[in-house]
Design a protein around this motif. Structure first.
Motif, PDB file in Angstrom:
ATOM      1  N   LYS A  33     -49.769 -42.508   3.232  1.00 19.07           N
ATOM      2  CA  LYS A  33     -49.948 -42.419   4.685  1.00 19.07           C
ATOM      3  C   LYS A  33     -50.895 -43.516   5.170  1.00 19.07           C
ATOM      4  O   LYS A  33     -51.950 -43.735   4.575  1.00 19.07           O
ATOM      5  CB  LYS A  33     -50.564 -41.068   5.062  1.00 19.07           C
ATOM      6  N   PRO A  34     -50.551 -44.187   6.263  1.00 20.97           N
ATOM      7  CA  PRO A  34     -51.499 -45.137   6.849  1.00 20.97           C
ATOM      8  C   PRO A  34     -52.761 -44.397   7.302  1.00 20.97           C
ATOM      9  O   PRO A  34     -52.704 -43.229   7.680  1.00 20.97           O
ATOM     10  CB  PRO A  34     -50.756 -45.696   8.070  1.00 20.97           C
ATOM     11  N   LEU A  39     -53.447 -47.105  12.074  1.00 17.13           N
ATOM     12  CA  LEU A  39     -52.686 -46.638  13.237  1.00 17.13           C
ATOM     13  C   LEU A  39     -53.296 -47.175  14.531  1.00 17.13           C
ATOM     14  O   LEU A  39     -52.581 -47.528  15.476  1.00 17.13           O
ATOM     15  CB  LEU A  39     -52.651 -45.106  13.256  1.00 17.13           C
ATOM     16  N   ASP A  92     -33.972 -44.090  14.909  1.00 15.50           N
ATOM     17  CA  ASP A  92     -35.192 -43.396  15.306  1.00 15.50           C
ATOM     18  C   ASP A  92     -36.296 -43.580  14.267  1.00 15.50           C
ATOM     19  O   ASP A  92     -36.337 -44.593  13.596  1.00 15.50           O
ATOM     20  CB  ASP A  92     -34.871 -41.935  15.625  1.00 15.50           C
ATOM     21  N   ASN A  93     -37.149 -42.580  14.097  1.00 13.64           N
ATOM     22  CA  ASN A  93     -38.411 -42.856  13.397  1.00 13.64           C
ATOM     23  C   ASN A  93     -38.355 -42.831  11.870  1.00 13.64           C
ATOM     24  O   ASN A  93     -39.379 -43.051  11.239  1.00 13.64           O
ATOM     25  CB  ASN A  93     -39.495 -41.883  13.883  1.00 13.64           C
ATOM     26  N   ALA A  94     -37.193 -42.578  11.266  1.00 17.73           N
ATOM     27  CA  ALA A  94     -37.200 -42.445   9.808  1.00 17.73           C
ATOM     28  C   ALA A  94     -36.002 -43.137   9.179  1.00 17.73           C
ATOM     29  O   ALA A  94     -34.861 -42.732   9.396  1.00 17.73           O
ATOM     30  CB  ALA A  94     -37.212 -40.971   9.415  1.00 17.73           C
ATOM     31  N   SER A 249     -42.491 -47.569   9.915  1.00 17.19           N
ATOM     32  CA  SER A 249     -43.385 -46.442   9.629  1.00 17.19           C
ATOM     33  C   SER A 249     -44.748 -46.909   9.148  1.00 17.19           C
ATOM     34  O   SER A 249     -45.758 -46.281   9.450  1.00 17.19           O
ATOM     35  CB  SER A 249     -42.761 -45.531   8.572  1.00 17.19           C
ATOM     36  N   LYS A 250     -44.774 -47.992   8.389  1.00 17.04           N
ATOM     37  CA  LYS A 250     -46.042 -48.520   7.896  1.00 17.04           C
ATOM     38  C   LYS A 250     -46.349 -49.873   8.533  1.00 17.04           C
ATOM     39  O   LYS A 250     -47.027 -50.710   7.960  1.00 17.04           O
ATOM     40  CB  LYS A 250     -46.031 -48.567   6.373  1.00 17.04           C
ATOM     41  N   PHE A 253     -46.497 -46.866  13.969  1.00 17.78           N
ATOM     42  CA  PHE A 253     -46.907 -45.468  13.767  1.00 17.78           C
ATOM     43  C   PHE A 253     -46.000 -44.819  12.722  1.00 17.78           C
ATOM     44  O   PHE A 253     -44.775 -44.831  12.855  1.00 17.78           O
ATOM     45  CB  PHE A 253     -46.790 -44.674  15.076  1.00 17.78           C
ATOM     46  N   ALA A 254     -46.593 -44.175  11.720  1.00 16.28           N
ATOM     47  CA  ALA A 254     -45.810 -43.586  10.638  1.00 16.28           C
ATOM     48  C   ALA A 254     -44.824 -42.536  11.143  1.00 16.28           C
ATOM     49  O   ALA A 254     -43.720 -42.405  10.625  1.00 16.28           O
ATOM     50  CB  ALA A 254     -46.751 -42.982   9.605  1.00 16.28           C
ATOM     51  N   GLY A 255     -45.229 -41.789  12.158  1.00 13.14           N
ATOM     52  CA  GLY A 255     -44.372 -40.703  12.636  1.00 13.14           C
ATOM     53  C   GLY A 255     -43.602 -41.049  13.896  1.00 13.14           C
ATOM     54  O   GLY A 255     -42.779 -40.256  14.342  1.00 13.14           O
ATOM     55  N   ALA A 256     -43.842 -42.185  14.474  1.00  9.78           N
ATOM     56  CA  ALA A 256     -43.224 -42.485  15.773  1.00  9.78           C
ATOM     57  C   ALA A 256     -42.769 -43.940  15.835  1.00  9.78           C
ATOM     58  O   ALA A 256     -42.870 -44.594  16.864  1.00  9.78           O
ATOM     59  CB  ALA A 256     -44.213 -42.185  16.901  1.00  9.78           C
TER      60      ALA A 256
END
Lengths: 417, 417
Positions: A33-34, A39, A92-94, A249-250, A253-256
């Motif tokens: 995780k960043p 972030l 999208d985000n993933a 993601s890296k 934003f990892a989640g967005a």
């Protein structure tokens, strides 16, 4: 070392361990995780796109449509993916979700070149270089795709093993993280990539899922350039073989963030024809937000330099502590990656599970032993994945100290039998 | 009307049609897209969430995680869905994607209560009330699920037909848009909902995909309350039967909203266990953006009042023009919906395709004839879906004029043989 020396080491390390345990740690090194500081670099996204919601093509990004994603965002990432922009889809985000959907569509419908849907075959198998990314393996397990592990060397998968595996027509594909692989940091060389592109496979619809998650995630001045797998596949007469994934993601934003897939025109058409049943289009406002914030391919690289400033010292600290604490005993080896998100640590065979148990009991959560192997099964029980990105430098130092202490205890315990 | 009168009507309408055709129209009534004026209502989203990216639970929304979505957003929509908040999942921008994934997971793994994965059954069928939503039908077709059409009445599906259909153990589920259905505006009554909940089905794992896309999308003061299907199913001893979907696609931004799924605790656990293989979590920043902007359930209703101010006059115009132009001839009937996004027009049997052809040749794109039926096959070739939301009031008036003219021409042509 004599038995007495080992016993003395064990006593000493156990005392150190108890002291660490008593300090009430609660640290988490499980995932890549960043950190909040990373972030923060992209906080500009939090107020974008602002009043102007129209993309360069004149599209109102707020409304439905645009299945393949915003052109101006795809233009920024196409050079990084080494794919013509019209063969890049932005999602999208993933990117994991794009990989999932590729598998599902292949199982139900087959891919271009398939004689029938993969799901009606007797069995479907994927070549899995190990150690590798646990979520890749979990996806295959979810859909009953059998995993064929092959060793991952410093320049890519063991090609003798790959050549052997793809003689089986049930082998429909393979995973690869070509640059700064998870967890070893291995980089697939130009030569290995060329061989993969040219490979004679029994399955006519063989696919390489080329997950370039760390394409621009350098930790040193040496900025590795990923092999041009799509071009190599075209040159070898296998234009549909490579499916390339990437995401921010890296980066942001990892989640967005936003995700990308690149491949042959035929594969992209195939993918969109099925994707269009699932959704009317991706979140174009978030894509516009990213295009405005990143600005250009150069903007991505400039942002990654700032990530490196935060990340490189953490990786240096991990390697330094491991060397200082473990170097003299010959009980472990570890990678010194030039990019990516992980350090891969190999401990004495048969002790990885015990090490993870010890760190956990001292308040340091690590990725479970075996996670980097299909079905969570590390045949030598020796591999441990270290994710240095999230903790603060101070926390990281303590956590790696706990880890090194645990490695020594487990090694001594085993030596004493 | 005598043959001569009909010929005179045809001549008159053909002249009118030519005039319209010559005016070089380019109008699109194909899809239920919000208009720019509607999207403008939510432009505050374009600069949210601002500097504060932490949700009420203290979660950094920028990072990975939170598979079931932000609690504070789920709290806003749980009352609308009539599902306890812990049984609501918030996803990305398309509830269609959640429906898709539910189908895929069911085909591969079965649902709670299944004896085996749906995909290994001899055949899988879904009951499809008609006319219905073309994207629902396209999803079933994509995955080889056979469609069993039943008539949709004003209070819901023809229950005699449904009761008959579910005697077949291959019938694993049914679609329903319970409130202001697409395209007829039908609302499933409390009595029909109770009967659906209690229904004796041959399949023990029968599911109702309750797509409440227009739950709060009222066009009049009469604010229909959707039946509490989850509660009714629990009361009937079928707690896992209902799977409820909703989204903000027609509340905030059509392409950049958030989606929701609600069901039994078991179904939610099942869904998340599979979803977790596909993604690490939804775009929580966009969920926070929505929670901040909407504020509360009351905030959603207040926003919908503003949508109604824009939409209601458009629907009134459609109905007024159809009445003025077609009322006296008895060649068509249409719905006067109290909510939702569509007017459903039934023309003379066998002429819907011709009407759509005529409108297209005059520059007005309509949803293809038959789109509201499985496999695009309207057995009477009479149903036309009108989507009044996107065009400006002026454009809409012209488009419906073209449509009415085309209906009269096609009816006259047929009468003259």
């Amino acid at each position: 070392m004599t038995r007495d020396q080992i016993q003395a080491l064990l006593d000493e390390q156990t005392a150190a361990y108890r002291a660490l345990q008593d300090s009430g740690l609660k640290l988490d090194l499980t995932r890549g995780k960043p950190s909040p500081a990373q972030l923060d670099l992209s906080n500009e996204l939090l107020t974008l796109p602002g009043d102007d919601y129209t993309d360069a093509q004149g599209t109102d990004t707020r409304n439905y449509g645009g299945l393949n994603g915003l052109l101006e965002l795809r233009e920024i990432f196409a050079p990084i993916m080494q794919v013509p922009v019209e063969q890049v889809v932005a999602g999208d985000n993933a990117s994991l979700a794009m990989m999932h959907d590729n598998l599902v569509f292949a199982l139900f419908h087959g891919v271009p070149g398939s004689e029938q849907p993969w799901g009606v075959e007797e069995s479907v198998k994927f070549v899995c270089p190990v150690p590798g990314y646990d979520r890749h393996f979990a996806l295959l397990e979810e859909y009953g795709i059998e995993m064929v592990p092959v060793a991952l060397n410093e320049d890519g998968p063991d090609m003798d093993a790959v050549r052997e595996a793809v003689k089986d027509p049930a082998v429909k594909g393979m995973w690869l993280v070509p640059t700064y692989g998870n967890p070893t940091g291995a980089v697939v060389s130009e030569a290995v990539a060329a061989e993969l592109a040219a490979l004679d496979t029994a399955a006519p619809d063989f696919r390489i899922f080329w997950d370039n998650a760390y394409a621009v995630h350098h930790l040193t001045e040496e900025q590795t350039k990923t092999a041009d797998i799509l071009g190599l596949c075209v040159a070898s007469g296998h234009p549909d073989r490579a499916v390339i994934f990437a995401s921010t993601s890296k980066i942001t934003f990892a989640g967005a963030g936003v995700s990308f897939m690149g491949s042959s025109a035929d594969n992209i058409r195939w993918y969109l024809s099925h994707l269009g049943k699932r959704t009317i289009g991706p979140d174009k406002v978030n894509q516009l937000r990213h295009a405005r914030y990143l600005g250009s391919t150069a903007g991505v690289h400039a942002l990654m330099d700032r990530h490196r400033e935060i990340l490189a010292p953490k990786f240096e600290a991990v390697v330094r502590i491991l060397r200082e604490r473990l170097g003299e005993y010959g009980v472990a080896s570890w990678t010194e990656p030039k990019g990516g998100y992980f350090v891969s640590l190999d401990v004495v065979d048969g002790t990885a599970s015990r090490v993870i148990e010890l760190t956990r009991e001292a308040g340091v959560a690590m990725t479970p032993a075996g996670a980097a192997f299909p079905y969570g099964d590390d045949p030598r029980d020796r591999n441990i994945r270290i994710a240095p990105s999230y903790p603060s430098p101070e926390e990281l130092t303590i956590a790696i100290d706990v880890l090194a202490t645990s490695v020594l205890i487990a090694a001594a315990e085993q030596a004493l039998g």
